[in-house]
Design an enzyme around this catalytic site. Structure first.
Site, mmCIF file in Angstrom:
data_model
loop_
_atom_site.group_PDB
_atom_site.id
_atom_site.type_symbol
_atom_site.label_atom_id
_atom_site.label_comp_id
_atom_site.label_asym_id
_atom_site.label_seq_id
_atom_site.Cartn_x
_atom_site.Cartn_y
_atom_site.Cartn_z
ATOM 1 N N CYS A 1 0.841 -1.197 0.000
ATOM 2 C CA CYS A 1 0.000 0.000 0.000
ATOM 3 C C CYS A 1 0.884 1.257 0.000
ATOM 4 O O CYS A 1 1.492 1.570 1.033
ATOM 5 C CB CYS A 1 -0.908 -0.042 1.226
ATOM 6 S SG CYS A 1 -1.736 1.489 1.628
ATOM 7 N N CYS B 1 0.285 3.774 2.817
ATOM 8 C CA CYS B 1 0.710 3.184 4.094
ATOM 9 C C CYS B 1 2.216 3.338 4.263
ATOM 10 O O CYS B 1 2.691 3.712 5.341
ATOM 11 C CB CYS B 1 0.363 1.698 4.147
ATOM 12 S SG CYS B 1 -1.372 1.296 3.944
#
Length: 155
Positions: A72, A75
């Site tokens: 991600c 993230c």
């Protein structure tokens, strides 16, 4: 020769694990700092095995659950920023990192649908209106710090 080294390394690892387990069993199980789960610099990697200990810690201080994944991009962009904040917070809160691929049951328990998601936890329960989804924008770091301060103000 290679098998011998591997066996010796495996035996050493087993002894180290046993020694740590023996030390941890004498510690108070409700505190991450004194149990086998070490909260180094106010950061802990949450798994199914230590989830209950993290919830116990939330009875003493704010826990910020960080639900993310290695694949991600937002993230990974947020990770060094929030980890730095966790190291510098003076023990006011604990960053509890949950890998979405390793701990699907925890994501289900917290009804996580998007990554990254941050959730403030106090007394083993989600703080009201504390869910934060995503990371980015021109003021991302400042906004994240403001969000954390707002969670601390909730108690």
């Amino acid at each position: 020769m290679r098998k011998t080294r591997f066996a010796a390394a495996l035996a050493a690892a087993a002894l180290a694990t046993a020694a740590l387990a023996g030390t941890a069993s004498a510690a108070a199980p409700s505190s991450l700092e004194s149990s086998s789960v070490r909260a180094e610099e106010n950061i802990v990697h949450v798994t199914d095995a230590n989830y209950n200990q993290v919830m116990e810690t939330s009875k003493q201080k704010l826990v910020i659950m960080d639900f993310g994944a290695t694949w991600c991009p937002p993230c990974q962009k947020m990770k060094p920023v929030i980890e730095k904040m966790a190291r510098e917070n003076g023990g006011k809160w604990l960053l509890a990192e949950v890998d979405a691929d390793e701990s699907k049951a925890i994501l289900t328990k917290h009804n996580i649908k998007y990554l990254p998601t941050l959730q403030g936890i106090r007394n083993a329960a989600d703080l009201p209106d504390s869910r934060r989804i995503g990371y980015g924008g021109a003021n991302a770091e400042r906004d994240l710090r403001n969000w954390i301060n707002a969670q601390l103000a909730k108690g």
